[in-house]
Design an enzyme around this catalytic site. Structure first.
Site, PDB file in Angstrom:
ATOM      1  N   GLY A 134       0.501   5.839  -0.155  1.00 58.81           N
ATOM      2  CA  GLY A 134      -0.287   7.090  -0.519  1.00 58.81           C
ATOM      3  C   GLY A 134       0.568   8.322  -0.146  1.00 58.81           C
ATOM      4  O   GLY A 134       1.692   8.324  -0.035  1.00 58.81           O
ATOM      5  N   GLY A 135      -0.187   9.322  -0.097  1.00 56.28           N
ATOM      6  CA  GLY A 135       0.331  10.519   0.286  1.00 56.28           C
ATOM      7  C   GLY A 135       1.003  10.694   1.854  1.00 56.28           C
ATOM      8  O   GLY A 135       1.649  11.596   2.170  1.00 56.28           O
ATOM      9  N   THR A 164       3.012   0.937   3.368  1.00 58.26           N
ATOM     10  CA  THR A 164       2.521  -0.257   4.096  1.00 58.26           C
ATOM     11  C   THR A 164       3.117  -1.243   3.357  1.00 58.26           C
ATOM     12  O   THR A 164       3.183  -1.475   2.055  1.00 58.26           O
ATOM     13  CB  THR A 164       1.014  -0.365   4.035  1.00 58.26           C
ATOM     14  OG1 THR A 164       0.277   0.707   4.615  1.00 58.26           O
ATOM     15  CG2 THR A 164       0.868  -1.642   5.002  1.00 58.26           C
ATOM     16  N   GLY A 192       2.506   7.758   3.367  1.00 55.11           N
ATOM     17  CA  GLY A 192       3.246   6.667   3.976  1.00 55.11           C
ATOM     18  C   GLY A 192       3.143   5.610   2.914  1.00 55.11           C
ATOM     19  O   GLY A 192       2.531   5.577   2.132  1.00 55.11           O
ATOM     20  N   ASP A 247     -12.944   5.663   7.268  1.00 58.35           N
ATOM     21  CA  ASP A 247     -12.793   5.124   5.894  1.00 58.35           C
ATOM     22  C   ASP A 247     -13.368   3.798   5.802  1.00 58.35           C
ATOM     23  O   ASP A 247     -12.658   2.963   5.190  1.00 58.35           O
ATOM     24  CB  ASP A 247     -11.171   5.047   5.694  1.00 58.35           C
ATOM     25  CG  ASP A 247     -10.736   5.053   4.142  1.00 58.35           C
ATOM     26  OD1 ASP A 247     -11.762   5.240   3.228  1.00 58.35           O
ATOM     27  OD2 ASP A 247      -9.716   4.745   3.882  1.00 58.35           O
ATOM     28  N   GLY A 299       0.763  -1.231   0.040  1.00 62.21           N
ATOM     29  CA  GLY A 299      -0.030  -0.226   0.106  1.00 62.21           C
ATOM     30  C   GLY A 299       0.875   1.230  -0.169  1.00 62.21           C
ATOM     31  O   GLY A 299       2.032   1.274   0.631  1.00 62.21           O
ATOM     32  N   LYS A 305       3.675  -0.239   8.665  1.00 58.93           N
ATOM     33  CA  LYS A 305       3.358   1.182   8.394  1.00 58.93           C
ATOM     34  C   LYS A 305       4.336   2.076   8.657  1.00 58.93           C
ATOM     35  O   LYS A 305       4.696   2.372   9.742  1.00 58.93           O
ATOM     36  CB  LYS A 305       1.873   1.449   8.840  1.00 58.93           C
ATOM     37  CG  LYS A 305       0.969   0.330   8.600  1.00 58.93           C
ATOM     38  CD  LYS A 305      -0.586   1.073   8.827  1.00 58.93           C
ATOM     39  CE  LYS A 305      -1.439   0.084   8.398  1.00 58.93           C
ATOM     40  NZ  LYS A 305      -2.857   0.832   8.471  1.00 58.93           N
TER      41      LYS A 305
END
Length: 477
Positions: free
Chosen positions: A43-44, A48, A46, A163, A41, A65
């Site tokens: 994203g903006g 995973t 961090g 989420d 994973g 993470k």
């Protein structure tokens, strides 16, 4: 291979025997214990990683993470670090719930902040949808009951998930229980990012209106759960299910024959109200609407006498031609002949009419669409009392898995009324009316005896019995 965690390197192909990255020289083992296997994973805020816990003999998988906030400036970075630490404290508490990944560690290494969490092996609901098609009403009810119990626990800890969506709900491979994931730093950091730049919190398709304006409430999670159900019922983007001209949800127009009772429809409509004051106000309130007798603490164990009850009203169904006779019998309440018609059609679909029974290979290959069609007919015309999905829910509630367990199977037999005074009933002694216990039917017989894939196979060949249980799970029945 070991994956480098250095944000400026990220070399993915270090041999497992190496302690340092062959490209940048940074150490590969966090706290002399965890090493990254691959990125799962990004994203903006961090990355995973799927990782390995080297400290345990079995070397189990875990999740790392890594915090990498894009917000600039001392104040922003300081606040990000503070909230990351707060999130770790929340996860430590939430991790004790069996349907939330456990926090294993929180620390700083080489100037980077990390969370290490339990790895949940399974499929997301989005993956199940892609593989098996739309969810049925019984599946949606099971989903709601399961996830509402988790949200009730989470909200009781003063945490808003922010989420909830199909990608963040995983069905564990081991026991088929649903797990709510992604309580990670990104959710907290999006609050910071929103303050700075106005970024929307959560996935836009599932995000409640007040949450999109930076004012998330506990009931924002309920809205997202409701929208999740609409997506799973229709396999359509939530954006396409909302009529912006009329300012209302039009999800019923996209069901394409998927039966949803008025009762469940009203519950979903209440969850997805745009105005927070008109929406369901708590997870417990929705559970009360779904099954009044089953509202309890999430930690309270259930017994065969306190199983959740599923109540639905008959809804119009698009009945395949093959199952018209079955639908007529069920509609007339002729449960005995409907049971035998079910056997007849299952054998015909499997091309086993002459043999009169199914073997393991037949069961493993039995078409999901046929199992689902039969189940929906039983559930619909019995008002939620009978059907494969009802039996499966009861079985799993008692602790049943894909593996045969004699004690669980006996408890299941007691719960659905197939056993009395610790003895299994003969087929002729079953109750063919709606006064029978929930899950009592289909009983499925051939020649006046129990049909092989229920008591016959479970009580005799464990391998064949567990094959049918696995097929129900594979087909999301």
């Amino acid at each position: 291979m070991r994956h480098c965690l250095n944000p400026a390197c990220l070399h993915p192909s270090n041999p497992e025997s190496h302690q340092f990255c062959v490209k940048c020289g940074q150490k590969l083992l966090l706290r002399e214990r965890y090493w990254a296997k691959k990125i799962i994973g990004q994203g903006g805020f961090g990355r995973t990683f799927l990782a390995v816990d080297e400290d345990k003999p079995s070397k189990p998988f875990c999740v790392i993470k890594q915090l990498l906030p894009q917000a600039q400036g001392t104040a922003s970075l300081g606040k990000a670090a503070e909230l990351f630490a707060q999130e770790a404290e929340q996860l430590e508490q939430l991790g004790h719930h069996p349907q939330i990944p456990e926090l294993l560690a929180y620390f700083t290494d080489e100037g980077q902040q990390y969370l290490v969490q339990e790895f949940v092996n399974g499929k997301t609901l989005d993956q199940e949808l892609a593989e098996n098609g739309v969810f049925s009403e019984p599946q949606i009810r099971e989903l709601l009951i399961d996830v509402l119990g988790i949200l009730d626990f989470v909200h009781g800890k003063n945490v808003i998930h922010r989420d909830v969506k199909p990608d963040n709900i995983i069905r564990k491979s081991s026991d088929q229980k649903l797990v709510l994931v992604d309580f990670g730093a990104a959710k907290v950091l999006k609050q910071v990012q929103r303050t700075v730049t106005g970024t929307i919190i959560g996935a836009p398709e599932y995000c409640a209106p007040e949450q999109a304006m930076g004012k998330a409430k506990f009931i924002s999670d309920l809205y997202s759960l409701g929208v999740t159900c609409l997506h799973l019922l229709t396999q359509m983007s939530p954006f396409d299910l909302y009529d912006s001209d009329e300012m209302e949800w039009a999800w019923r127009d996209f069901l394409n024959g998927n039966a949803v009772s008025d009762e469940l429809g009203q519950i979903l409509d209440h969850l997805i109200q745009q105005a927070p004051k008109r929406r369901s106000q708590s997870a417990q309130a929705v559970l009360q609407d779904l099954q009044p007798s089953a509202v309890r603490s999430p930690q309270t164990p259930q017994t065969s006498s306190s199983l959740p009850k599923t109540q639905t009203r008959p809804a119009s169904l698009r009945v395949p031609k093959r199952y018209q006779r079955l639908a007529e019998l069920l509609k007339a309440g002729d449960w005995r002949n409907a049971d035998q018609e079910t056997v007849k059609q299952i054998l015909a679909v499997a091309n086993r009419t002459e043999e009169g029974w199914l073997d393991i290979d037949n069961i493993k290959k039995f078409p999901c669409e046929d199992l689902r069609a039969i189940d929906q007919l039983w559930v619909n015309y019995s008002q939620g009392r009978f059907g494969f999905s009802i039996q499966k829910r009861i079985y799993q509630t008692l602790g049943g898995t894909r593996q045969y367990d004699e004690q669980v199977w006996k408890a299941f037999g007691d719960a659905v009324g197939w056993r009395k005074r610790q003895s299994w009933l003969s087929y002729k002694d079953l109750t063919f009316n709606t006064q029978a216990p929930e899950g009592h039917l289909p009983g499925l017989c051939v020649g006046g005896e129990w049909w092989v894939w229920w008591r016959g196979f479970w009580g005799g060949s464990k391998e064949i019995g567990s094959s049918f249980a696995s097929r129900l799970a594979d087909c999301n029945i």
